[in-house]
Design a protein around this motif. Structure first.
Motif, mmCIF file in Angstrom:
data_model
loop_
_atom_site.group_PDB
_atom_site.id
_atom_site.type_symbol
_atom_site.label_atom_id
_atom_site.label_comp_id
_atom_site.label_asym_id
_atom_site.label_seq_id
_atom_site.Cartn_x
_atom_site.Cartn_y
_atom_site.Cartn_z
ATOM 1 N N LEU A 1 0.856 -1.187 0.000
ATOM 2 C CA LEU A 1 0.000 0.000 0.000
ATOM 3 C C LEU A 1 0.891 1.234 0.000
ATOM 4 O O LEU A 1 1.681 1.441 0.926
ATOM 5 N N ALA A 2 0.805 2.047 -1.053
ATOM 6 C CA ALA A 2 1.637 3.239 -1.188
ATOM 7 C C ALA A 2 0.819 4.467 -0.797
ATOM 8 O O ALA A 2 -0.183 4.782 -1.440
ATOM 9 N N ALA A 3 1.247 5.141 0.269
ATOM 10 C CA ALA A 3 0.502 6.288 0.797
ATOM 11 C C ALA A 3 1.377 7.534 0.823
ATOM 12 O O ALA A 3 2.618 7.449 0.844
ATOM 13 N N ASN A 4 0.743 8.690 0.848
ATOM 14 C CA ASN A 4 1.443 9.975 0.816
ATOM 15 C C ASN A 4 2.429 10.142 1.962
ATOM 16 O O ASN A 4 2.195 9.685 3.085
ATOM 17 N N ASP A 5 3.509 10.849 1.674
ATOM 18 C CA ASP A 5 4.484 11.224 2.681
ATOM 19 C C ASP A 5 3.921 12.302 3.604
ATOM 20 O O ASP A 5 4.063 12.232 4.826
ATOM 21 N N MET A 6 3.264 13.312 3.014
ATOM 22 C CA MET A 6 2.735 14.445 3.783
ATOM 23 C C MET A 6 1.236 14.593 3.567
ATOM 24 O O MET A 6 0.694 14.143 2.558
ATOM 25 N N PRO A 7 0.549 15.236 4.520
ATOM 26 C CA PRO A 7 -0.895 15.427 4.387
ATOM 27 C C PRO A 7 -1.254 16.303 3.189
ATOM 28 O O PRO A 7 -0.536 17.244 2.854
ATOM 29 N N SER A 8 -2.362 15.973 2.556
ATOM 30 C CA SER A 8 -2.932 16.787 1.492
ATOM 31 C C SER A 8 -4.424 16.485 1.441
ATOM 32 O O SER A 8 -4.820 15.332 1.288
ATOM 33 N N ILE A 9 -5.232 17.513 1.620
ATOM 34 C CA ILE A 9 -6.689 17.363 1.752
ATOM 35 C C ILE A 9 -6.949 16.281 2.805
ATOM 36 O O ILE A 9 -6.332 16.293 3.870
ATOM 37 N N ASN A 10 -7.863 15.331 2.510
ATOM 38 C CA ASN A 10 -8.143 14.267 3.489
ATOM 39 C C ASN A 10 -7.520 12.940 3.070
ATOM 40 O O ASN A 10 -7.947 11.869 3.485
ATOM 41 N N ASP A 11 -6.460 13.010 2.256
ATOM 42 C CA ASP A 11 -5.755 11.793 1.852
ATOM 43 C C ASP A 11 -5.032 11.184 3.051
ATOM 44 O O ASP A 11 -4.491 11.898 3.899
ATOM 45 N N VAL A 12 -4.997 9.860 3.098
ATOM 46 C CA VAL A 12 -4.323 9.171 4.196
ATOM 47 C C VAL A 12 -2.817 9.246 3.984
ATOM 48 O O VAL A 12 -2.334 9.157 2.849
ATOM 49 N N THR A 13 -2.059 9.448 5.051
ATOM 50 C CA THR A 13 -0.605 9.475 4.958
ATOM 51 C C THR A 13 -0.028 8.115 5.352
ATOM 52 O O THR A 13 -0.705 7.277 5.942
ATOM 53 N N TYR A 14 1.238 7.961 5.042
ATOM 54 C CA TYR A 14 1.979 6.735 5.364
ATOM 55 C C TYR A 14 1.903 6.422 6.861
ATOM 56 O O TYR A 14 1.582 5.294 7.254
ATOM 57 N N THR A 15 2.185 7.409 7.701
ATOM 58 C CA THR A 15 2.175 7.158 9.155
ATOM 59 C C THR A 15 0.765 6.875 9.654
ATOM 60 O O THR A 15 0.572 6.013 10.524
ATOM 61 N N GLU A 16 -0.235 7.577 9.105
ATOM 62 C CA GLU A 16 -1.624 7.322 9.505
ATOM 63 C C GLU A 16 -2.056 5.909 9.122
ATOM 64 O O GLU A 16 -2.755 5.241 9.887
ATOM 65 N N LEU A 17 -1.630 5.464 7.955
ATOM 66 C CA LEU A 17 -2.039 4.144 7.483
ATOM 67 C C LEU A 17 -1.439 3.037 8.348
ATOM 68 O O LEU A 17 -2.104 2.030 8.645
ATOM 69 N N ILE A 18 -0.201 3.215 8.771
ATOM 70 C CA ILE A 18 0.415 2.243 9.671
ATOM 71 C C ILE A 18 -0.386 2.148 10.968
ATOM 72 O O ILE A 18 -0.662 1.049 11.480
ATOM 73 N N GLU A 19 -0.802 3.307 11.500
ATOM 74 C CA GLU A 19 -1.599 3.330 12.737
ATOM 75 C C GLU A 19 -2.958 2.674 12.533
ATOM 76 O O GLU A 19 -3.438 1.927 13.392
ATOM 77 N N ILE A 20 -3.601 2.941 11.400
ATOM 78 C CA ILE A 20 -4.921 2.367 11.111
ATOM 79 C C ILE A 20 -4.841 0.840 11.070
ATOM 80 O O ILE A 20 -5.657 0.143 11.680
ATOM 81 N N ILE A 21 -3.856 0.314 10.348
ATOM 82 C CA ILE A 21 -3.730 -1.140 10.214
ATOM 83 C C ILE A 21 -3.431 -1.773 11.569
ATOM 84 O O ILE A 21 -3.972 -2.845 11.901
#
Length: 388
Positions: free
Chosen positions: A246-266
């Motif tokens: 799963l490739a996620a953004n490095d930094m926040p942009s709009i309501n897109d999920v970021t890399y660090t947020e995705l790790i926490e979610i999983i």
């Protein structure tokens, strides 16, 4: 944001990249157009970004992490509005002529210069919490569908339903703030098939062969999109024996999920055995894409993602920004899928579809002579050295 030297081209783009790849899908202008005069398409998109300023300003005003947020939000609206008006008068100003990537980048740069790093964080956190509470139920409903093609279509519909949670669309931002979103209702209320681009039946046939060993998914929004749309789909791929990145953004942009947020979610979704509702996650990886926008130019991704993706045999670009407004016609050395909902009237007009229509564009690998050897070498390697 990662430095320029750390960004590389996505390794699965068809080469030579210079002649085969153009990030932006919709041409705002052509070589024959007057460079000093904004084209009708440029004006149309400049106005779309102008119309979105109010919703961004509203979010920025309430950012409790920024001192004098209302004053700075007003400065953002003024500065960005002035730049967009400048583009109307002189398309070559501010690094133009404008395209979707430049218009997004300028908006993010102004927000960050004024101290706004993540103006959608509060709503992202709220929507993530709601979606996490629904995850198990959504997965169990999918698992209860015995017929595999029907289960796959239900998972795909879940991706479309989740993708509605997009606060970059002024219209949807207004609907969301007024009414909220119901995921399960959205899955039942998609526009009827055939969609504006509809390769789902072809994809079902390919899926039944279960041939993909590694799948890279460029993810989009927080909340229902990632948690109730993409993750159940990724979990099904894991069940079929695929490795999933799963490739996620490095930094926040709009309501897109970021890399660090995705790790926490999983981490929150896994049970005490490290599983996603009974499915092992040792082959589920999260990669930092290096991106910081709601769209993506695949000539600039992180070295980490390039390394992990180099031997993938399916690339999925999800969401309107990454899979429709950019990269819809991108060609890859492996199979590819672009999937997203059309949430801007301008995109619907370009595609010849309806607002909230769906795009499901599947292409098999563009064959190159060295590919069979590449995959043979991959299959012979020890797959135990996986970076988690």
């Amino acid at each position: 944001m990662e430095s320029e030297s750390e960004m590389v081209a996505f390794p699965l783009l068809l080469t030579p990249i210079e002649t085969n790849y153009r990030a932006c899908t919709i041409p705002y202008r052509f070589p024959s157009d007057n460079p000093k005069k904004a084209t009708p398409t440029e004006l149309q998109w400049i106005n779309l970004f102008l119309n979105s300023i109010a919703s961004f300003k509203k979010r920025a005003e309430t950012d409790s992490t920024v001192p004098d947020a209302p004053l700075r939000a007003e400065k953002f609206a003024q500065r960005y509005g002035d730049i967009l008006e400048d583009f109307k008068k002189d398309p070559e100003s501010h690094g133009g002529p404008p395209d979707g990537i430049l218009l997004c980048r300028l908006r993010e740069l102004i927000l960050r210069e004024l101290g706004f790093i993540d103006i959608f964080k509060k709503v992202k956190d709220e929507e993530n919490a709601k979606a996490i509470s629904l995850f198990k139920n959504v997965v169990q409903l999918n698992d209860a569908i015995v017929d595999e093609p029907k289960r796959l279509e239900n998972l795909v519909r879940g991706i479309f339903a989740g993708n509605i949670f997009d606060l970059g669309s002024a219209e949807l931002a207004e609907v969301f703030s007024r009414d909220g979103m119901s995921f399960l209702a959205s899955t039942q209320n998609l526009v009827p098939r055939p969609w504006v681009i509809d390769d789902l039946d072809t994809f079902k046939v390919k899926w039944s062969k279960k041939t993909w060993k590694k799948v890279v998914i460029f993810v989009d929004n927080s909340g229902a999109d990632i948690i109730l749309g993409i993750l159940p789909f990724a979990r099904e791929l894991l069940r079929c024996g695929s490795q999933v990145v799963l490739a996620a953004n490095d930094m926040p942009s709009i309501n897109d999920v970021t890399y660090t947020e995705l790790i926490e979610i999983i981490a929150k979704l896994k049970d005490e055995n490290g599983q996603l509702v009974g499915v092992d996650t040792s082959n589920l990886l999260v990669a930092n894409s290096g991106n910081d926008l709601p769209v993506i130019d695949l000539t600039r991704v992180s070295q980490e993602l390039a390394y992990l993706a180099s031997d993938a045999d399916l690339v999925i670009l999800e969401g309107m920004g990454r899979g429709i407004e950019t990269n819809l016609y991108a060609q890859f050395k492996c199979d590819s899928l672009k999937i997203g909902m059309v949430k801007h009237p301008e995109v619907a007009q370009f595609l010849g579809g309806r607002l909230y229509d769906c795009v499901f564009k599947y292409n098999e690998a563009t064959w190159q002579p060295w590919l069979p050897l590449c995959y043979k070498l991959r299959d012979e390697q020890d797959t135990g050295n996986v970076i988690h």
